[in-house]
Scaffold this motif. Structure first.
Motif, PDB file in Angstrom:
ATOM      1  N   TRP A 226     -17.833  23.142 -28.375  1.00  0.00           N
ATOM      2  CA  TRP A 226     -18.764  23.179 -28.766  1.00  0.00           C
ATOM      3  C   TRP A 226     -18.828  24.298 -30.492  1.00  0.00           C
ATOM      4  N   ARG A 227     -19.614  23.341 -31.523  1.00  0.00           N
ATOM      5  CA  ARG A 227     -20.156  24.198 -32.441  1.00  0.00           C
ATOM      6  C   ARG A 227     -21.456  23.867 -33.290  1.00  0.00           C
ATOM      7  N   LEU A 228     -21.530  25.044 -34.096  1.00  0.00           N
ATOM      8  CA  LEU A 228     -22.933  24.420 -34.683  1.00  0.00           C
ATOM      9  C   LEU A 228     -22.224  25.007 -36.081  1.00  0.00           C
ATOM     10  N   SER A 229     -23.217  24.097 -36.980  1.00  0.00           N
ATOM     11  CA  SER A 229     -23.079  24.157 -38.694  1.00  0.00           C
ATOM     12  C   SER A 229     -24.330  23.900 -39.743  1.00  0.00           C
ATOM     13  N   ASN A 230     -24.274  24.377 -40.293  1.00  0.00           N
ATOM     14  CA  ASN A 230     -25.958  24.481 -40.608  1.00  0.00           C
ATOM     15  C   ASN A 230     -25.547  22.892 -41.605  1.00  0.00           C
ATOM     16  N   THR A 231     -24.610  22.465 -42.301  1.00  0.00           N
ATOM     17  CA  THR A 231     -24.017  21.191 -43.153  1.00  0.00           C
ATOM     18  C   THR A 231     -23.484  20.351 -42.040  1.00  0.00           C
ATOM     19  N   LEU A 232     -23.491  18.866 -42.816  1.00  0.00           N
ATOM     20  CA  LEU A 232     -22.391  17.953 -41.809  1.00  0.00           C
ATOM     21  C   LEU A 232     -21.211  17.628 -42.681  1.00  0.00           C
TER      22      LEU A 232
ATOM     23  N   ARG B  60     -26.215  10.612 -23.505  1.00  0.00           N
ATOM     24  CA  ARG B  60     -27.008  11.489 -22.150  1.00  0.00           C
ATOM     25  C   ARG B  60     -26.926  12.602 -22.183  1.00  0.00           C
ATOM     26  N   LEU B  61     -25.624  13.598 -23.200  1.00  0.00           N
ATOM     27  CA  LEU B  61     -25.721  15.200 -22.990  1.00  0.00           C
ATOM     28  C   LEU B  61     -27.304  15.528 -23.998  1.00  0.00           C
ATOM     29  N   TRP B  62     -27.197  15.165 -24.798  1.00  0.00           N
ATOM     30  CA  TRP B  62     -27.996  15.294 -26.075  1.00  0.00           C
ATOM     31  C   TRP B  62     -29.385  15.471 -25.576  1.00  0.00           C
ATOM     32  N   ARG B  63     -29.842  14.402 -24.403  1.00  0.00           N
ATOM     33  CA  ARG B  63     -30.893  14.440 -23.859  1.00  0.00           C
ATOM     34  C   ARG B  63     -31.329  15.640 -22.812  1.00  0.00           C
ATOM     35  N   THR B  64     -30.328  15.423 -22.240  1.00  0.00           N
ATOM     36  CA  THR B  64     -30.469  17.158 -21.457  1.00  0.00           C
ATOM     37  C   THR B  64     -30.328  17.732 -22.219  1.00  0.00           C
ATOM     38  N   VAL B  65     -29.697  18.508 -23.371  1.00  0.00           N
ATOM     39  CA  VAL B  65     -29.464  19.621 -24.088  1.00  0.00           C
ATOM     40  C   VAL B  65     -31.149  20.497 -24.444  1.00  0.00           C
ATOM     41  N   LYS B  66     -31.577  19.354 -25.061  1.00  0.00           N
ATOM     42  CA  LYS B  66     -33.349  19.414 -25.722  1.00  0.00           C
ATOM     43  C   LYS B  66     -33.433  19.483 -25.021  1.00  0.00           C
ATOM     44  N   TYR B  67     -34.535  18.420 -23.945  1.00  0.00           N
ATOM     45  CA  TYR B  67     -34.961  18.735 -22.680  1.00  0.00           C
ATOM     46  C   TYR B  67     -34.752  19.791 -22.089  1.00  0.00           C
ATOM     47  N   GLU B  68     -34.017  20.474 -21.809  1.00  0.00           N
ATOM     48  CA  GLU B  68     -34.156  20.692 -20.792  1.00  0.00           C
ATOM     49  C   GLU B  68     -33.690  22.459 -21.295  1.00  0.00           C
ATOM     50  N   TYR B  69     -33.326  22.477 -22.986  1.00  0.00           N
ATOM     51  CA  TYR B  69     -33.347  23.660 -23.395  1.00  0.00           C
ATOM     52  C   TYR B  69     -33.791  23.481 -24.901  1.00  0.00           C
ATOM     53  N   ILE B  70     -33.429  23.428 -25.922  1.00  0.00           N
ATOM     54  CA  ILE B  70     -33.141  23.371 -27.060  1.00  0.00           C
ATOM     55  C   ILE B  70     -35.234  23.649 -27.368  1.00  0.00           C
ATOM     56  N   TYR B  71     -36.132  22.342 -26.574  1.00  0.00           N
ATOM     57  CA  TYR B  71     -37.344  21.910 -27.179  1.00  0.00           C
ATOM     58  C   TYR B  71     -38.362  23.228 -26.443  1.00  0.00           C
ATOM     59  N   LEU B  72     -37.354  23.748 -25.255  1.00  0.00           N
ATOM     60  CA  LEU B  72     -38.344  24.560 -24.465  1.00  0.00           C
ATOM     61  C   LEU B  72     -37.668  26.249 -25.242  1.00  0.00           C
TER      62      LEU B  72
ATOM     63  N   ALA C 265     -28.899  33.241 -33.362  1.00  0.00           N
ATOM     64  CA  ALA C 265     -30.401  32.759 -31.642  1.00  0.00           C
ATOM     65  C   ALA C 265     -29.826  31.819 -31.240  1.00  0.00           C
ATOM     66  N   LEU C 266     -29.323  30.492 -31.631  1.00  0.00           N
ATOM     67  CA  LEU C 266     -29.538  29.566 -31.668  1.00  0.00           C
ATOM     68  C   LEU C 266     -28.459  29.044 -30.746  1.00  0.00           C
ATOM     69  N   GLU C 267     -27.164  30.339 -31.684  1.00  0.00           N
ATOM     70  CA  GLU C 267     -26.180  29.577 -30.889  1.00  0.00           C
ATOM     71  C   GLU C 267     -25.605  30.971 -30.664  1.00  0.00           C
ATOM     72  N   ALA C 268     -26.664  31.925 -29.611  1.00  0.00           N
ATOM     73  CA  ALA C 268     -26.262  32.654 -28.650  1.00  0.00           C
ATOM     74  C   ALA C 268     -27.269  31.883 -27.207  1.00  0.00           C
ATOM     75  N   GLY C 269     -28.118  31.050 -27.538  1.00  0.00           N
ATOM     76  CA  GLY C 269     -28.769  30.756 -26.525  1.00  0.00           C
ATOM     77  C   GLY C 269     -27.830  30.201 -26.095  1.00  0.00           C
ATOM     78  N   LEU C 270     -27.111  28.670 -27.079  1.00  0.00           N
ATOM     79  CA  LEU C 270     -25.797  28.107 -26.403  1.00  0.00           C
ATOM     80  C   LEU C 270     -25.446  28.038 -25.851  1.00  0.00           C
ATOM     81  N   ALA C 271     -24.833  29.180 -26.246  1.00  0.00           N
ATOM     82  CA  ALA C 271     -23.780  29.909 -25.286  1.00  0.00           C
ATOM     83  C   ALA C 271     -24.317  30.520 -23.533  1.00  0.00           C
ATOM     84  N   GLY C 272     -24.840  30.490 -23.182  1.00  0.00           N
ATOM     85  CA  GLY C 272     -25.755  30.423 -22.628  1.00  0.00           C
ATOM     86  C   GLY C 272     -25.754  29.275 -21.757  1.00  0.00           C
TER      87      GLY C 272
END
Length: 364
Positions: free
Chosen positions: A244-250, A311-323, A331-338
Motif C-alpha cells: 500500500w502507499r499514500l500520496s497527496n496527489t493523484l 469492499r476493502l475500502w469500506r472495511t478500512v474506512k469504517y474500522e479504522y480511518i473514520y474512527l 500520523a495517518l501513514e503510521a496508523g495504517l502501518a499498524g
C-alpha cells in the motif's frame, strides 16, 4: 479591466514541488502555505517526478558515454542556467511574488502602504492569502465519501438530496474527490492514443488459488486540513494486502511503487485494475508486461469488476480511518502501518471461513 497575470518564480515552484514529493502534508495545506492553487502544486510535482525519471533513465545513461561527455554536458547545463538566471533577473521586479517578499511588515521608517506604492504592488495582493477548503466543506467531503461507500451509483443529484446540501456543492466536491456515479457510459470503445485499454479477463473465471489474480485501486482519505489518496495491491483469493502507499496527489508514482513492492513478493497470473490514468500509463503497464503478467481492466463504470478492493475500502474506512482523526499525513501513514498488519494477520473474514488473509495466502 483586465487582471494582470500572476508570475510565479521558478524557485517557488521547485520548493512547492519538492515539499509535495515529500508527502508529509496535503496539497490543501501546501496551497495555503505557499499561496498557490492545489492543482498547480500537483502539476509541478508530476513535472518534477517526470524530469527525475528522465534524468536517471537508461537511455540517458547510454547518452553519457564517458567522463568527458558528462563534463561537457554539465558545462552546457551551467551555461543554460546562467542564461535563464540572467533572463529571470530582468523579470523579477515585475513579479508579484518577488514584490511580496520585499515587503517588510515591521520596517521602522516605511509603512506597508508606502512600500506597496514604491514597488507598484496593489495592497490587496500583499494581504491576500489563498485559503484551502473550509472546515465545513471538508466535513461534507467526508460525509460524501461515507455515502459513496454505501451507494456508489449516486450522482451529484441523489447525493445532494440524500445529504441535504446544494447540488452544485455536491457536484464540485465529488469532482474534487475524484468520485463519479457508477453507470454505463456511451461510446466506451473510444480510447486515447497514449493510454492503451486492456480487456477484462475475469468474466466467468473461478479464482481458486493465491497469486492467480491481483488487483489495485485508489481511494480518497479525508484529513482535517485537506485529503490524501491511498492505493493497495490485493490478492483476490486470500484478500491479502500485498502493499500500500499514500500520496497527496493523484500522480502515478505511488501506484508504481506499490506495484514494485508487491512484485517483490511474487508474480500473479492476472493483474486487474480500473481504467484510471495511473493504471493505463505506459510505466505501469510496461512493468506488468515485463513481469509476464496478463493485464485486465474493468469496463468503465463497472465497480463490481473490482469488488474485492471496493469492499476493502469500506472495511478500512469504517474500522479504522473514520474512527481516528489523524492530524497529519505522517500520523495517518503510521496508523495504517499498524492497521494493515492487523487486517492481514489477525482479522477474521467470514468469507474466508473465519481464517485470516495471511493464513489463506500462505496456502501458496
Amino acid at each position: 479591466m483586465r487582471t494582470k497575470r500572476r508570475r510565479i518564480e521558478a524557485a517557488l515552484k521547485a520548493k512547492a514541488a519538492l515539499t509535495a514529493v515529500r508527502g508529509d502534508r496535503t496539497t490543501s495545506e501546501l496551497a495555503s502555505h505557499f499561496g498557490l492553487h492545489p492543482t498547480q502544486i500537483g502539476q509541478w510535482k508530476r513535472q518534477l517526478l517526470d524530469g527525475a525519471t528522465e534524468l536517471f533513465s537508461d537511455d540517458r545513461r547510454r547518452e553519457v558515454q564517458n567522463q568527458d561527455a558528462l563534463i561537457a554536458e554539465l558545462y552546457e547545463q551551467i551555461g543554460r542556467l546562467q542564461m535563464e538566471a540572467a533572463w529571470l533577473k530582468k523579470k523579477l521586479p515585475d513579479s508579484i511574488e518577488f514584490k511580496r517578499e520585499c515587503i517588510e511588515r515591521e520596517h521602522p521608517g516605511l509603512s506597508v502602504r508606502r512600500q506597496c506604492e514604491l514597488l507598484g504592488l496593489n495592497r490587496s495582493s500583499w494581504y491576500y492569502r489563498p485559503t484551502s477548503e473550509s472546515a465545513e466543506n471538508l466535513q461534507w467531503m467526508r460525509r460524501i465519501d461515507e455515502q459513496y461507500l454505501k451507494t456508489p451509483f449516486y450522482g451529484s443529484r441523489k447525493m445532494a438530496k440524500e445529504l441535504g446540501i446544494d447540488r452544485k456543492r455536491a457536484q464540485r466536491l465529488m469532482r474534487l474527490m475524484g468520485l463519479e456515479a457508477i453507470y454505463p457510459k456511451p461510446r466506451l470503445s473510444r480510447n486515447t492514443a497514449e493510454h492503451r485499454i486492456y480487456p477484462y479477463l475475469l468474466r466467468n473465471v473461478a479464482v481458486v488459488r493465491p497469486n492467480q489474480v491481483w488487483s489495485s485501486d485508489i481511494t480518497f482519505v479525508p484529513m482535517p486540513h485537506g485529503w490524501m489518496y491511498l492505493t493497495v495491491v490485493m490478492d483476490w483469493y486470500s484478500r491479502y494486502v500485498l502493499s500500500w502507499r499514500l500520496s497527496n496527489t493523484l500522480d502515478g508514482l505511488f501506484c508504481l511503487e506499490a506495484l514494485e513492492e508487491a512484485l517483490a513478493r511474487g508474480t500473479p497470473e492476472i493483474f486487474n485494475t480500473d481504467q484510471g490514468v495511473q493504471y493505463t500509463a505506459a510505466a505501469f503497464t510496461n512493468r506488468l508486461e515485463l513481469a509476464g503478467v496478463a493485464i485486465s481492466m474493468d469496463g468503465r463504470g463497472r465497480w463490481l469488476d473490482n469488488v474485492f478492493v471496493e469492499r476493502l475500502w469500506r472495511t478500512v474506512k469504517y474500522e479504522y480511518i473514520y474512527l481516528h482523526d489523524h492530524a497529519t499525513p505522517r500520523a495517518l501513514e503510521a496508523g495504517l502501518a499498524g492497521y494493515f498488519p492487523f487486517y492481514n494477520d489477525e482479522r477474521l473474514h467470514a468469507a474466508l471461513d473465519y481464517l485470516t488473509p495471511a493464513a489463506m495466502y500462505a496456502v501458496a
